[in-house]
Design an enzyme around this catalytic site. Structure first.
Site, PDB file in Angstrom:
ATOM      1  N   HIS A 243     106.088  83.052 -87.203  1.00 53.25           N
ATOM      2  CA  HIS A 243     105.043  84.081 -87.039  1.00 53.25           C
ATOM      3  C   HIS A 243     105.416  85.163 -86.016  1.00 53.25           C
ATOM      4  O   HIS A 243     105.463  86.352 -86.320  1.00 53.25           O
ATOM      5  CB  HIS A 243     103.742  83.426 -86.552  1.00 53.25           C
TER       6      HIS A 243
HETATM    7  C1  BDR Z   1     100.076  81.604 -84.295  1.00 51.90           C
HETATM    8  O1  BDR Z   1      99.550  80.420 -83.706  1.00 51.90           O
HETATM    9  C2  BDR Z   1     100.533  79.751 -82.973  1.00 51.90           C
HETATM   10  O2  BDR Z   1     100.573  78.415 -83.349  1.00 51.90           O
HETATM   11  C3  BDR Z   1     101.841  80.461 -83.234  1.00 51.90           C
HETATM   12  O3  BDR Z   1     102.613  80.499 -82.051  1.00 51.90           O
HETATM   13  C4  BDR Z   1     101.423  81.843 -83.682  1.00 51.90           C
HETATM   14  O4  BDR Z   1     101.285  82.719 -82.591  1.00 51.90           O
HETATM   15  C5  BDR Z   1     100.091  81.420 -85.807  1.00 51.90           C
HETATM   16  O5  BDR Z   1      98.806  81.205 -86.279  1.00 51.90           O
END
Ligand code: BDR
Ligand code: CA
Length: 313
Positions: A243
């Protein structure tokens, strides 16, 4: 071109770690003024430690790392050890960091930096819950108009949610903070799940990290291996979404992404849909656009960029 000045606000997290490494591997594109840790994936004592671990891994113990808010504005902290492991950076064995945490609060660092640097020259890159950013806005409203842009990972539209059926983790953990940020009038770029769920690791992509033959390449591959196990099971996909590095990749190579300017409003009332980013993709309301909301990514181009920049560290 002179590199763009950024503050990375983060809750590492393996994918946050990739984002930090991508930024530190791209000094001609981004100048990391500091890293501010926030509670999110794991509690603050882990996220600030993890940020320092990642800086040291990159050979950048000179980067200023600050600890910020240890809980959301109004809610109990929700964490994601089920995804990231107990430390947030589970996978490879990491040595404890030796570089010091900076004295002072992350929120004050954000405020002071925005007041010190010329107006319109500092971009904020939030990769976790928006608590630090919203707190800065509440404490020092004058800094809001001095921000060049906020480029954040959070939310989802057609992709739905990853922590509830409709809410993405970062927004869900502190919806009131997200609401403040989305209403602030700052130019916003949003990397939602619609994009990040297309930035999937694959065997070949992880092999490319490993093939760098460096310590950073090995650690990156081991993080990806760990991070993948949860998402493979959940989504049945070959790999896991990376992400947060999408935020930094957009700053470096915006042409890898497509999106539209739309209105995004955060749900803060309904328990059922709490933290949903209500995204007017089709322009069916008269609410003014407040964000460039991304939808597409050239995933091969993204992984090529990431691998090349990791290879420099
Ligand atoms: C986001 O949530 C976290 O678990 C990850 O680091 C990312 O920023 C994805 O939903
Ligand atoms: Ca994150």
């Amino acid at each position: 071109m002179t590199p763009r000045k950024i503050i990375i606000d983060t809750d590492p997290g393996q994918d946050d770690a990739f984002a930090i490494l991508l930024a530190l591997g791209s000094p001609e594109d981004v100048d990391v003024l500091g890293i501010t840790a926030v509670a999110g994936n794991v509690p603050l004592n882990w996220t600030e430690r993890n940020a320092r671990i990642v800086c040291e891994l990159a050979g950048r113990a000179d980067i200023k790392v600050y600890a910020g808010c240890d809980r959301p504005l109004k809610r109990k902290l929700v964490t994601a050890e089920h995804v990231h492991g107990k430390t947030g950076l589970d996978g490879p064995v990491m040595v404890e960091p030796t570089m010091a945490l900076q004295p002072g609060h992350a929120v004050d660092f954000i405020i002071d930096t925005l007041r010190r640097e010329p107006a319109g020259t500092v971009t904020l890159c939030p990769l976790g819950p928006l608590t630090n950013i919203a707190t800065a806005f509440q404490k020092a409203p004058d800094v809001v108009e001095r921000i060049q842009q906020i480029v954040l990972m959070g939310g989802g539209c057609f992709e739905g949610g990853n922590i509830t059926p409709v809410a993405e983790f970062n927004i869900f953990v502190d919806p009131e903070a997200a609401d403040i940020v989305f209403r602030a009038g700052v130019p916003l770029v949003v990397m939602p799940l619609d994009v990040t769920h297309k930035a999937l690791t694959t065997k070949a992509r992880v092999a490319a990290f490993r093939a760098l033959g460096t310590n950073v390449g090995r650690v990156a591959a081991e993080w990806a291996d760990f991070f993948e196990r949860f998402d493979k099971e959940k989504y049945g996909s070959e790999g896991a979404p990376l992400h947060d590095p999408c935020v930094i990749a957009w700053l470096i190579r915006p042409e890898l992404f497509t999106g539209r300017r739309v209105n995004v409003t955060v749900e803060v009332q309904s328990e059922l849909t709490m933290g949903q980013t209500v995204t007017d993709w089709w322009g069916v309301t008269d609410r003014a656009p407040n964000a460039l909301f991304m939808g597409g990514i050239d995933a091969d181009g993204f992984f090529a960029l990431l691998t090349e920049r990791l290879g420099r560290l």
